[in-house]
Design a protein around this motif. Structure first.
Motif, PDB file in Angstrom:
ATOM      1  N   LEU A  54      24.643  56.267  11.882  1.00 36.49           N
ATOM      2  CA  LEU A  54      23.462  56.618  11.106  1.00 36.49           C
ATOM      3  C   LEU A  54      23.189  55.666   9.958  1.00 36.49           C
ATOM      4  CD1 LEU A  54      23.622  60.483  11.026  1.00 36.49           C
ATOM      5  CD2 LEU A  54      21.947  59.031  12.141  1.00 36.49           C
ATOM      6  N   VAL A  55      24.244  55.255   9.265  1.00 36.44           N
ATOM      7  CA  VAL A  55      24.024  54.431   8.080  1.00 36.44           C
ATOM      8  C   VAL A  55      23.419  53.075   8.424  1.00 36.44           C
ATOM      9  CG1 VAL A  55      25.768  55.463   6.595  1.00 36.44           C
ATOM     10  CG2 VAL A  55      26.420  53.645   8.184  1.00 36.44           C
ATOM     11  N   HIS A  56      23.453  52.720   9.695  1.00 30.96           N
ATOM     12  CA  HIS A  56      22.982  51.402  10.112  1.00 30.96           C
ATOM     13  C   HIS A  56      21.578  51.089   9.609  1.00 30.96           C
ATOM     14  CE1 HIS A  56      23.043  47.844  12.608  1.00 30.96           C
ATOM     15  NE2 HIS A  56      21.878  48.163  13.111  1.00 30.96           N
ATOM     16  N   TYR A  57      20.712  52.078   9.659  1.00 28.08           N
ATOM     17  CA  TYR A  57      19.324  51.824   9.283  1.00 28.08           C
ATOM     18  C   TYR A  57      18.980  52.395   7.911  1.00 28.08           C
ATOM     19  CZ  TYR A  57      18.373  50.392  14.069  1.00 28.08           C
ATOM     20  OH  TYR A  57      18.366  49.744  15.264  1.00 28.08           O
ATOM     21  N   ALA A  58      20.027  52.775   7.170  1.00 26.36           N
ATOM     22  CA  ALA A  58      19.761  53.419   5.885  1.00 26.36           C
ATOM     23  C   ALA A  58      18.737  52.617   5.092  1.00 26.36           C
ATOM     24  CB  ALA A  58      21.062  53.567   5.108  1.00 26.36           C
ATOM     25  N   PRO A  59      17.637  53.223   4.725  1.00 24.28           N
ATOM     26  CA  PRO A  59      16.565  52.492   4.044  1.00 24.28           C
ATOM     27  C   PRO A  59      16.841  52.409   2.556  1.00 24.28           C
ATOM     28  CG  PRO A  59      15.906  54.749   4.381  1.00 24.28           C
ATOM     29  CD  PRO A  59      17.335  54.643   4.866  1.00 24.28           C
ATOM     30  N   THR A  60      16.103  51.535   1.895  1.00 23.04           N
ATOM     31  CA  THR A  60      16.291  51.416   0.456  1.00 23.04           C
ATOM     32  C   THR A  60      15.586  52.560  -0.269  1.00 23.04           C
ATOM     33  OG1 THR A  60      14.500  49.834   0.623  1.00 23.04           O
ATOM     34  CG2 THR A  60      16.693  48.944   0.278  1.00 23.04           C
ATOM     35  N   VAL A  61      14.630  53.193   0.394  1.00 17.87           N
ATOM     36  CA  VAL A  61      13.876  54.287  -0.229  1.00 17.87           C
ATOM     37  C   VAL A  61      14.252  55.598   0.462  1.00 17.87           C
ATOM     38  CG1 VAL A  61      11.568  55.104  -0.818  1.00 17.87           C
ATOM     39  CG2 VAL A  61      11.967  52.654  -0.512  1.00 17.87           C
ATOM     40  N   PRO A  62      14.591  56.656  -0.283  1.00 20.14           N
ATOM     41  CA  PRO A  62      14.896  57.947   0.350  1.00 20.14           C
ATOM     42  C   PRO A  62      13.725  58.409   1.219  1.00 20.14           C
ATOM     43  CG  PRO A  62      15.187  58.065  -2.039  1.00 20.14           C
ATOM     44  CD  PRO A  62      14.669  56.698  -1.739  1.00 20.14           C
ATOM     45  N   THR A  63      14.051  58.858   2.426  1.00 21.28           N
ATOM     46  CA  THR A  63      13.019  59.215   3.398  1.00 21.28           C
ATOM     47  C   THR A  63      13.283  60.613   3.935  1.00 21.28           C
ATOM     48  OG1 THR A  63      12.815  56.886   3.990  1.00 21.28           O
ATOM     49  CG2 THR A  63      11.972  58.457   5.592  1.00 21.28           C
TER      50      THR A  63
ATOM     51  N   LEU B 168       6.959  51.400   7.479  1.00 21.89           N
ATOM     52  CA  LEU B 168       8.102  51.601   6.579  1.00 21.89           C
ATOM     53  C   LEU B 168       8.203  50.448   5.580  1.00 21.89           C
ATOM     54  CD1 LEU B 168      10.785  52.967   9.075  1.00 21.89           C
ATOM     55  CD2 LEU B 168      10.005  54.134   7.007  1.00 21.89           C
ATOM     56  N   ARG B 169       8.014  49.224   6.106  1.00 20.98           N
ATOM     57  CA  ARG B 169       8.092  48.058   5.206  1.00 20.98           C
ATOM     58  C   ARG B 169       6.951  48.056   4.198  1.00 20.98           C
ATOM     59  NH1 ARG B 169      11.097  43.026   6.337  1.00 20.98           N
ATOM     60  NH2 ARG B 169      12.573  43.497   8.016  1.00 20.98           N
ATOM     61  N   ALA B 170       5.743  48.440   4.644  1.00 23.10           N
ATOM     62  CA  ALA B 170       4.591  48.422   3.729  1.00 23.10           C
ATOM     63  C   ALA B 170       4.822  49.394   2.569  1.00 23.10           C
ATOM     64  CB  ALA B 170       3.313  48.772   4.481  1.00 23.10           C
ATOM     65  N   LEU B 171       5.357  50.576   2.867  1.00 23.69           N
ATOM     66  CA  LEU B 171       5.593  51.551   1.800  1.00 23.69           C
ATOM     67  C   LEU B 171       6.697  51.066   0.866  1.00 23.69           C
ATOM     68  CD1 LEU B 171       5.228  54.982   3.638  1.00 23.69           C
ATOM     69  CD2 LEU B 171       3.555  53.763   2.232  1.00 23.69           C
ATOM     70  N   GLU B 172       7.723  50.450   1.466  1.00 26.09           N
ATOM     71  CA  GLU B 172       8.807  49.895   0.657  1.00 26.09           C
ATOM     72  C   GLU B 172       8.251  48.836  -0.298  1.00 26.09           C
ATOM     73  OE1 GLU B 172      12.680  49.134   2.934  1.00 26.09           O
ATOM     74  OE2 GLU B 172      11.989  47.145   2.353  1.00 26.09           O
ATOM     75  N   GLU B 173       7.388  47.952   0.242  1.00 29.97           N
ATOM     76  CA  GLU B 173       6.829  46.880  -0.586  1.00 29.97           C
ATOM     77  C   GLU B 173       5.854  47.409  -1.635  1.00 29.97           C
ATOM     78  OE1 GLU B 173       5.557  43.893   2.266  1.00 29.97           O
ATOM     79  OE2 GLU B 173       7.676  43.644   2.777  1.00 29.97           O
ATOM     80  N   ALA B 174       5.284  48.585  -1.363  1.00 37.07           N
ATOM     81  CA  ALA B 174       4.388  49.193  -2.355  1.00 37.07           C
ATOM     82  C   ALA B 174       5.194  49.881  -3.458  1.00 37.07           C
ATOM     83  CB  ALA B 174       3.458  50.195  -1.675  1.00 37.07           C
ATOM     84  N   ASN B 175       6.529  49.732  -3.389  1.00 40.28           N
ATOM     85  CA  ASN B 175       7.426  50.283  -4.415  1.00 40.28           C
ATOM     86  C   ASN B 175       7.355  51.796  -4.553  1.00 40.28           C
ATOM     87  OD1 ASN B 175       8.651  47.851  -5.253  1.00 40.28           O
ATOM     88  ND2 ASN B 175       6.746  47.324  -6.311  1.00 40.28           N
ATOM     89  N   VAL B 176       7.144  52.479  -3.432  1.00 37.76           N
ATOM     90  CA  VAL B 176       7.225  53.937  -3.519  1.00 37.76           C
ATOM     91  C   VAL B 176       8.684  54.314  -3.747  1.00 37.76           C
ATOM     92  CG1 VAL B 176       5.211  54.244  -2.009  1.00 37.76           C
ATOM     93  CG2 VAL B 176       7.524  54.340  -1.031  1.00 37.76           C
ATOM     94  N   THR B 177       8.911  55.479  -4.356  1.00 44.22           N
ATOM     95  CA  THR B 177      10.276  55.902  -4.639  1.00 44.22           C
ATOM     96  C   THR B 177      10.732  56.973  -3.651  1.00 44.22           C
ATOM     97  OG1 THR B 177       9.370  57.453  -6.245  1.00 44.22           O
ATOM     98  CG2 THR B 177      10.187  55.353  -7.098  1.00 44.22           C
ATOM     99  N   LEU B 178       9.809  57.393  -2.792  1.00 41.21           N
ATOM    100  CA  LEU B 178      10.112  58.446  -1.828  1.00 41.21           C
ATOM    101  C   LEU B 178       9.168  58.274  -0.644  1.00 41.21           C
ATOM    102  CD1 LEU B 178      11.641  61.233  -1.509  1.00 41.21           C
ATOM    103  CD2 LEU B 178       9.548  62.283  -2.378  1.00 41.21           C
TER     104      LEU B 178
ATOM    105  N   LEU C 216      14.938  59.291  12.402  1.00 40.29           N
ATOM    106  CA  LEU C 216      16.162  59.997  12.014  1.00 40.29           C
ATOM    107  C   LEU C 216      17.100  59.051  11.291  1.00 40.29           C
ATOM    108  CD1 LEU C 216      16.845  62.235  15.145  1.00 40.29           C
ATOM    109  CD2 LEU C 216      16.431  63.015  12.809  1.00 40.29           C
ATOM    110  N   LYS C 217      17.193  57.812  11.784  1.00 39.85           N
ATOM    111  CA  LYS C 217      18.066  56.844  11.129  1.00 39.85           C
ATOM    112  C   LYS C 217      17.517  56.465   9.757  1.00 39.85           C
ATOM    113  CE  LYS C 217      20.327  55.164  15.190  1.00 39.85           C
ATOM    114  NZ  LYS C 217      20.009  54.592  16.481  1.00 39.85           N
ATOM    115  N   ALA C 218      16.195  56.257   9.693  1.00 35.67           N
ATOM    116  CA  ALA C 218      15.594  55.865   8.411  1.00 35.67           C
ATOM    117  C   ALA C 218      15.794  56.962   7.371  1.00 35.67           C
ATOM    118  CB  ALA C 218      14.107  55.570   8.591  1.00 35.67           C
ATOM    119  N   SER C 219      15.823  58.210   7.833  1.00 34.69           N
ATOM    120  CA  SER C 219      15.912  59.330   6.888  1.00 34.69           C
ATOM    121  C   SER C 219      17.353  59.791   6.694  1.00 34.69           C
ATOM    122  CB  SER C 219      15.085  60.504   7.407  1.00 34.69           C
ATOM    123  OG  SER C 219      15.699  61.029   8.572  1.00 34.69           O
ATOM    124  N   GLY C 220      18.297  59.147   7.411  1.00 32.99           N
ATOM    125  CA  GLY C 220      19.663  59.670   7.359  1.00 32.99           C
ATOM    126  C   GLY C 220      19.681  61.114   7.825  1.00 32.99           C
ATOM    127  N   SER C 221      18.783  61.447   8.768  1.00 34.25           N
ATOM    128  CA  SER C 221      18.667  62.797   9.346  1.00 34.25           C
ATOM    129  C   SER C 221      18.286  63.866   8.337  1.00 34.25           C
ATOM    130  CB  SER C 221      19.960  63.191  10.059  1.00 34.25           C
ATOM    131  OG  SER C 221      20.170  62.348  11.149  1.00 34.25           O
TER     132      SER C 221
END
Ligand code: TXA
Ligand code: MG
Length: 359
Positions: free
Chosen positions: A242-251, A318-328, A348-353
């Motif tokens: 699961l952690v493989h795709y852990a995103p920088t922003v909580p999802t 996912l990348r666009a939202l990350e680049e827009a500096n969203v926090t969630l 599921l991976k991006a959200s850590g389930s």
């Protein structure tokens, strides 16, 4: 690692100029890295038979050596050079789905460097169908080991710009053939065991596989299981933890009916906006009217009736939202039919389930 100048070279996706392909092939033959398009996502390629070159894939990505690579081929005959045995099922599936987004895991020939297979007795092989990928493999006259062209733990790249963001200064050349058609990675099917096992849902759906091979089992990644179980499963399917795709922003994922999802999302958005957070939401066309005045940053993936569109836009979203500096980031869940299984797997991976079921 030493920084290199990264060239982004635009190539025609259908008929790439032979000189451009040769430029990339010459780099690969010389043991260098090249980012190239496939129909799924962009790949970070090296000559699979040059150990030093494959080493530099891991360095450039920051990827652990325990995660094996897919070997990309352009001719059916090449498969016999990479594996010790080609089961009848593999032949039938290759005939049906190659070139295309299907990766087969088979017993590895000793010719395949251990760094490619992470020391495992199996090797993953696929024949991509993108004309640029095929032309490049043929021009290089070798096999190309390539993971997705992102930094380790980041989102797979579906445009050359995504790959540039992650890898500039680390690769000499990126071939830019525009956005990838499928947008999620290939289906990984393990045929080295008694029961054919789907390790990663992708561009070829489970239903399509089962029309030819009804016994395919789906190896489901753990959802809310224990850490011990998670680790045990990671060994069965390297790179699928699961952690493989852990995103920088909580999802967070929302599951429920259309109106339940909207109500729950609106409440969550309001709560977090009130705390001064920037909320991003990945939505389907059908969610737009309910959420457009919510104050959240919205990214529309496409219509629920066209899951292929959703898949094609998912990673860019996912990348666009990350680049827009969203926090969630909030997202809905999707039906698990066809390509939907791959969409749901990546979310599921991006959200850590982290699924919120509303009822
Ligand atoms: O669509 C794709 O497959 C893209 C494009 C570039 O071809 N490639 C890609 O590679 O997604 P990568 O490295 O990001 O993912 C490959 C997956 C990993 O989860 C890895 O663990 C798994 O395939 N894999 C590779 N060799 C394996 C093996 N021998 N046994 C089990 N899983 C394997
Ligand atoms: Mg990857």
């Amino acid at each position: 690692m030493q920084s290199v100048q990264t060239t982004l070279l635009a190539v025609d996706p259908l008929q790439p100029a032979p000189a451009d392909i040769e430029r990339a092939a010459a780099l690969l033959r010389a043991g260098q890295l090249v980012v190239f398009p496939t129909e799924t996502v962009y790949g970070l390629g090296a000559d699979a038979l040059q150990v030093q070159a494959v080493h530099s894939i891991f360095t450039a990505k920051g990827r652990p050596y325990s995660d094996p690579l897919i070997v990309h081929i352009a001719e059916y005959q090449t498969l016999a050079m990479l594996v010790t045995h080609i089961p009848q099922d593999a032949l039938r599936l290759a005939e049906a789905f190659w070139p295309g987004p299907l990766t087969l895991v088979l017993p590895a020939h000793e010719r395949v460097p251990r760094i490619v297979t992470a020391g495992m007795p199996t090797v993953a092989v696929r024949m991509p169908r993108h004309p640029v990928a095929l032309a490049l493999i043929r021009a290089t006259a070798t096999q190309i080991a390539a993971p997705s062209a992102n930094r380790f733990m980041h989102i797979s790249p579906t445009t050359a710009q995504h790959a540039f963001t992650d890898l500039h200064g680390r690769v000499p050349l990126i071939l830019d053939a525009g956005p990838c058609e499928i947008g999620v990675e290939s289906t990984v099917l393990d045929l080295s065991t008694d029961i054919p096992t789907l390790l990663r849902p992708g561009g070829v759906s489970l239903e399509m596989l089962r029309t030819l091979l009804p016994t395919v089992q789906h190896f489901t990644s753990p959802r809310a299981s224990s850490l011990e179980q998670n680790i045990a499963d990671a060994h069965k399917s390297p790179g699928q933890m699961l952690v493989h795709y852990a995103p920088t922003v909580p999802t967070y994922l929302f599951d429920g009916s259309l109106s339940q999802i909207h109500t729950a999302m609106l409440t969550t958005i309001q709560q977090h906006l009130a705390q001064g957070q920037h909320v991003g939401v990945l939505i389907a066309d059908e969610d737009l009217s309910a959420l457009q005045n919510s104050g959240a940053k919205l990214y529309t993936l496409g219509s629920l009736t066209q899951p292929e569109q959703i898949a094609a836009h998912l990673f860019a979203g996912l990348r666009a939202l990350e680049e827009a500096n969203v926090t969630l980031i909030l997202c809905r869940t999707f039906a698990e039919q066809g390509i939907g299984l791959a969409i749901q797997d990546r979310l599921l991976k991006a959200s850590g389930s982290k699924i919120i079921t509303v009822s």
